[in-house]
Design a protein around this motif. Sequence first.
Motif, mmCIF file in Angstrom:
data_model
loop_
_atom_site.group_PDB
_atom_site.id
_atom_site.type_symbol
_atom_site.label_atom_id
_atom_site.label_comp_id
_atom_site.label_asym_id
_atom_site.label_seq_id
_atom_site.Cartn_x
_atom_site.Cartn_y
_atom_site.Cartn_z
ATOM 1 N N HIS A 103 0.828 -1.211 0.000
ATOM 2 C CA HIS A 103 0.000 0.000 0.000
ATOM 3 C C HIS A 103 0.863 1.261 0.000
ATOM 4 O O HIS A 103 0.559 2.232 -0.696
ATOM 5 C CB HIS A 103 -0.935 0.027 1.208
ATOM 6 C CG HIS A 103 -2.082 -0.919 1.095
ATOM 7 N ND1 HIS A 103 -2.944 -0.931 0.029
ATOM 8 C CD2 HIS A 103 -2.511 -1.901 1.925
ATOM 9 C CE1 HIS A 103 -3.859 -1.871 0.205
ATOM 10 N NE2 HIS A 103 -3.608 -2.474 1.348
ATOM 11 N N LEU A 104 1.938 1.254 0.777
ATOM 12 C CA LEU A 104 2.829 2.410 0.832
ATOM 13 C C LEU A 104 3.460 2.666 -0.532
ATOM 14 O O LEU A 104 3.538 3.812 -0.983
ATOM 15 C CB LEU A 104 3.916 2.192 1.885
ATOM 16 C CG LEU A 104 4.922 3.330 2.047
ATOM 17 C CD1 LEU A 104 4.212 4.614 2.494
ATOM 18 C CD2 LEU A 104 6.002 2.943 3.041
ATOM 19 N N LEU A 105 3.870 1.617 -1.200
ATOM 20 C CA LEU A 105 4.454 1.752 -2.532
ATOM 21 C C LEU A 105 3.452 2.375 -3.496
ATOM 22 O O LEU A 105 3.800 3.253 -4.289
ATOM 23 C CB LEU A 105 4.926 0.388 -3.042
ATOM 24 C CG LEU A 105 5.620 0.340 -4.382
ATOM 25 C CD1 LEU A 105 6.839 1.267 -4.405
ATOM 26 C CD2 LEU A 105 6.037 -1.078 -4.697
ATOM 27 N N SER A 106 2.201 1.953 -3.421
ATOM 28 C CA SER A 106 1.157 2.545 -4.264
ATOM 29 C C SER A 106 0.939 4.007 -3.925
ATOM 30 O O SER A 106 0.816 4.849 -4.809
ATOM 31 C CB SER A 106 -0.159 1.785 -4.082
ATOM 32 O OG SER A 106 -0.051 0.479 -4.558
ATOM 33 N N LEU A 107 0.908 4.305 -2.649
ATOM 34 C CA LEU A 107 0.676 5.672 -2.192
ATOM 35 C C LEU A 107 1.791 6.618 -2.630
ATOM 36 O O LEU A 107 1.533 7.774 -2.983
ATOM 37 C CB LEU A 107 0.544 5.698 -0.661
ATOM 38 C CG LEU A 107 0.235 7.037 -0.023
ATOM 39 C CD1 LEU A 107 -1.156 7.515 -0.435
ATOM 40 C CD2 LEU A 107 0.311 6.927 1.492
ATOM 41 N N LEU A 108 2.998 6.129 -2.675
ATOM 42 C CA LEU A 108 4.144 6.961 -3.063
ATOM 43 C C LEU A 108 4.199 7.250 -4.562
ATOM 44 O O LEU A 108 5.008 8.050 -5.002
ATOM 45 C CB LEU A 108 5.454 6.313 -2.611
ATOM 46 C CG LEU A 108 5.667 6.253 -1.107
ATOM 47 C CD1 LEU A 108 6.936 5.470 -0.781
ATOM 48 C CD2 LEU A 108 5.724 7.649 -0.506
ATOM 49 N N GLY A 109 3.331 6.609 -5.329
ATOM 50 C CA GLY A 109 3.297 6.891 -6.763
ATOM 51 C C GLY A 109 3.394 5.657 -7.637
ATOM 52 O O GLY A 109 3.328 5.754 -8.862
ATOM 53 N N GLY A 110 3.541 4.494 -7.038
ATOM 54 C CA GLY A 110 3.658 3.276 -7.819
ATOM 55 C C GLY A 110 2.328 2.607 -8.126
ATOM 56 O O GLY A 110 2.293 1.467 -8.578
ATOM 57 N N TRP A 111 1.231 3.337 -7.903
ATOM 58 C CA TRP A 111 -0.092 2.722 -8.115
ATOM 59 C C TRP A 111 -0.327 2.257 -9.553
ATOM 60 O O TRP A 111 -0.977 1.230 -9.745
ATOM 61 C CB TRP A 111 -1.225 3.640 -7.639
ATOM 62 C CG TRP A 111 -1.443 4.867 -8.465
ATOM 63 C CD1 TRP A 111 -0.930 6.099 -8.236
ATOM 64 C CD2 TRP A 111 -2.225 4.964 -9.658
ATOM 65 N NE1 TRP A 111 -1.336 6.963 -9.220
ATOM 66 C CE2 TRP A 111 -2.134 6.290 -10.104
ATOM 67 C CE3 TRP A 111 -2.981 4.064 -10.405
ATOM 68 C CZ2 TRP A 111 -2.769 6.741 -11.256
ATOM 69 C CZ3 TRP A 111 -3.615 4.512 -11.555
ATOM 70 C CH2 TRP A 111 -3.505 5.841 -11.955
ATOM 71 N N PRO A 112 0.207 2.953 -10.591
ATOM 72 C CA PRO A 112 -0.030 2.410 -11.932
ATOM 73 C C PRO A 112 0.588 1.010 -12.106
ATOM 74 O O PRO A 112 -0.045 0.106 -12.653
ATOM 75 C CB PRO A 112 0.625 3.428 -12.873
ATOM 76 C CG PRO A 112 0.630 4.709 -12.104
ATOM 77 C CD PRO A 112 0.861 4.274 -10.681
#
Length: 134
Positions: A103-112
């Motif tokens: 989730h943290l990785l997605s939140l930091l901008g890796g969501w795509p």
Amino acid sequence: MGLAHTVLIECAIYRVHTLANEAHGYLMACLFNGLSMKYRRSLSFALLTLFCGVLTLFVLLDRLPIIVPVGYGALSLFAVLIYGIDKSSAKKDKWRVSEAKLHLLSLLGGWPGALLAQQMFKHKRSKPAFMKVY
């Protein structure tokens, strides 16, 4: 680069990020309304295409520095790698990457990349508790 130009760039970055989050929120809401996996996959790819198109347009119009899409790309590639490692670990019943880190990785901008990896690896996309936070 003047102060006004910097402010405009930061406003554009904020707007792109806001639009992406709104679209992402809409997509996640749709995922919990009984959509088939095939439709979820199509919707995911449509969202990613739209997001990449908006980023490209802003870069071409010189409204966004090239580092922004490069950053999203790097974080997305990293997210795909981490999701792949986690899926492989899950199959082998080994140590796993925590959901909080995903989730943290997605939140930091890796969501795509995370969204793409969920579809590619068929990983975490059917777990309601995870997707609700995602």
